[in-house]
Motif scaffolding. Structure first.
Motif, short mmCIF file in Angstrom:
data_model
loop_
_atom_site.label_atom_id
_atom_site.label_comp_id
_atom_site.label_asym_id
_atom_site.label_seq_id
_atom_site.Cartn_x
_atom_site.Cartn_y
_atom_site.Cartn_z
N TYR A 33 66.71 99.36 -133.77
CA TYR A 33 67.93 98.66 -134.17
C TYR A 33 67.55 97.33 -134.80
CZ TYR A 33 70.91 101.60 -131.13
OH TYR A 33 71.60 102.64 -130.55
N ARG A 95 65.14 95.52 -132.16
CA ARG A 95 65.06 96.14 -130.83
C ARG A 95 64.51 97.54 -130.96
NH1 ARG A 95 69.41 98.51 -126.77
NH2 ARG A 95 68.02 100.27 -127.03
N LEU A 97 63.63 101.39 -129.76
CA LEU A 97 64.34 102.45 -129.04
C LEU A 97 63.44 103.15 -128.05
CD1 LEU A 97 66.53 104.04 -131.84
CD2 LEU A 97 67.28 102.66 -129.92
N THR A 98 62.19 102.72 -127.98
CA THR A 98 61.25 103.31 -127.05
C THR A 98 60.73 102.22 -126.13
OG1 THR A 98 59.40 102.97 -128.56
CG2 THR A 98 60.55 105.07 -128.71
N GLY A 99 59.91 102.60 -125.19
CA GLY A 99 59.38 101.60 -124.29
C GLY A 99 60.20 101.49 -123.03
N ASN A 101 61.89 98.76 -121.87
CA ASN A 101 63.02 97.84 -121.80
C ASN A 101 63.63 97.68 -123.18
OD1 ASN A 101 61.80 95.33 -123.19
ND2 ASN A 101 60.27 95.85 -121.65
N SER A 102 64.75 96.98 -123.22
CA SER A 102 65.49 96.83 -124.47
C SER A 102 65.44 95.39 -124.97
CB SER A 102 66.93 97.29 -124.27
OG SER A 102 67.54 96.55 -123.23
N SER B 33 69.16 90.17 -118.94
CA SER B 33 67.91 89.75 -119.58
C SER B 33 67.89 88.24 -119.70
CB SER B 33 67.78 90.37 -120.97
OG SER B 33 67.69 91.78 -120.89
N PHE B 45 61.91 86.67 -125.27
CA PHE B 45 62.21 87.48 -124.10
C PHE B 45 61.33 87.10 -122.93
CE2 PHE B 45 63.48 91.18 -121.80
CZ PHE B 45 62.34 91.75 -121.25
N GLN B 48 63.78 91.47 -118.21
CA GLN B 48 64.97 92.29 -118.11
C GLN B 48 65.02 92.91 -116.72
OE1 GLN B 48 65.39 95.87 -120.49
NE2 GLN B 48 67.59 95.94 -120.18
N ARG B 55 62.57 95.59 -115.38
CA ARG B 55 62.34 96.64 -116.37
C ARG B 55 61.48 96.17 -117.53
NH1 ARG B 55 64.39 101.65 -114.55
NH2 ARG B 55 65.92 101.09 -112.92
N GLY B 56 61.24 94.89 -117.58
CA GLY B 56 60.41 94.39 -118.66
C GLY B 56 60.09 92.93 -118.43
N GLN B 97 70.91 99.78 -119.22
CA GLN B 97 69.60 99.27 -119.63
C GLN B 97 69.40 99.40 -121.13
OE1 GLN B 97 66.29 101.14 -117.70
NE2 GLN B 97 64.77 99.96 -118.84
N TRP B 98 69.99 100.41 -121.74
CA TRP B 98 69.71 100.72 -123.13
C TRP B 98 70.87 100.44 -124.08
CZ3 TRP B 98 64.91 100.88 -124.23
CH2 TRP B 98 64.00 101.33 -123.27
N ASP B 99 71.95 99.86 -123.58
CA ASP B 99 73.06 99.54 -124.48
C ASP B 99 72.59 98.59 -125.58
OD1 ASP B 99 76.19 99.85 -122.85
OD2 ASP B 99 74.30 100.81 -122.31
N GLN B 102 74.00 93.21 -126.40
CA GLN B 102 73.79 92.30 -125.30
C GLN B 102 74.71 91.09 -125.50
OE1 GLN B 102 69.72 91.43 -124.24
NE2 GLN B 102 68.99 93.39 -124.99
#
Lengths: 116, 113
Positions: A33, A95, A97-99, A101-102, B33, B45, B48, B55-56, B97-99, B102
């Protein structure tokens, strides 16, 4: 690692005119994204527009549109009919789409001023 | 509906001290996050959290830690403060988590002297 570059630190536009903000990015991924965020002097970051990399059609939100050139890894924001309220810092963000975290990866931002 | 809230708004600390920043996500959002925004730069960053699990983690030293509570609010802790930790700390929440979207809070401005 992905990087986002905004090489113009500042831009100025006359009210009611059109301005284009530039952004380039680097990634080895094919699906991701891209976003433009606006941060007014009050500091609250607001999402302006998003683009999914798998979509060829450029995203549009009212006066805001993007020019997404996937091969060139370019993602510019066009603001039409600029208004005084458009004055803010604008950040381009990526951003994956893998990994796990977002997380968003941001550019350094560009300060847009609007002249009345 | 209330947006993302952060407290305090401003904070001044001395080098070597510890600080705790707080974030309440939008009601129903389960992912939080944290980002650090140094003056004149884009946000970077830090962490998260989703469903109370990390998660990160970004490229920050172990002096930075965070946690998420059962009500999905979150705390960011920074130990042994350095002058370079002076920044705006932003919290962002999302439904899952994937929306893709943010929602950011107004931030906490931390000044280390």
């Amino acid at each position: 690692a992905q990087t986002v570059t905004q090489s113009q630190p500042e831009m100025s536009v006359q009210e009611a005119e059109t301005v284009t903000l530039s952004c380039t990015y680097d990634t080895s991924e094919s699906d991701y994204y891209l976003f433009w965020y606006k941060q007014p002097p009050s500091r609250q970051m607001i999402l302006v527009i998003r683009q999914e990399a798998y979509k060829q059609q450029n995203a549009t939100e009212n006066r805001f549109s993007v020019n997404f050139q996937k091969a060139a890894k370019s993602f510019s924001l066009k603001i039409s009919d600029s208004q005084l309220g458009d004055a803010a810092m604008y950040f381009c963000a990526y951003r994956t789409l893998t990994g796990a975290n977002s997380k968003l990866t941001f550019g350094k931002g560009i300060t847009l001023s609007v002249r009345p | 509906d209330a947006g993302v809230t952060q407290s305090p708004t401003h904070l001044i600390k001395t080098r070597g001290q510890h600080v705790t920043l707080r974030c309440s996500p939008i009601s129903g959002h389960k992912s939080v996050s944290w980002y650090q925004q140094v003056l004149g730069q884009g946000p970077q960053f830090i962490f998260q959290y989703y469903e109370k699990e990390e998660r990160g983690r970004g490229n920050f030293p172990d002096r930075f830690s965070a946690r998420q509570f059962p009500n999905y609010s979150s705390e960011l802790n920074v130990n042994a403060l350095l002058l370079g930790d002076s920044a705006l700390y932003l919290c962002a929440s999302s439904l899952g988590q994937w929306d893709y979207e943010q929602y950011f809070g107004p931030g906490t401005r931390l000044t280390v002297t």
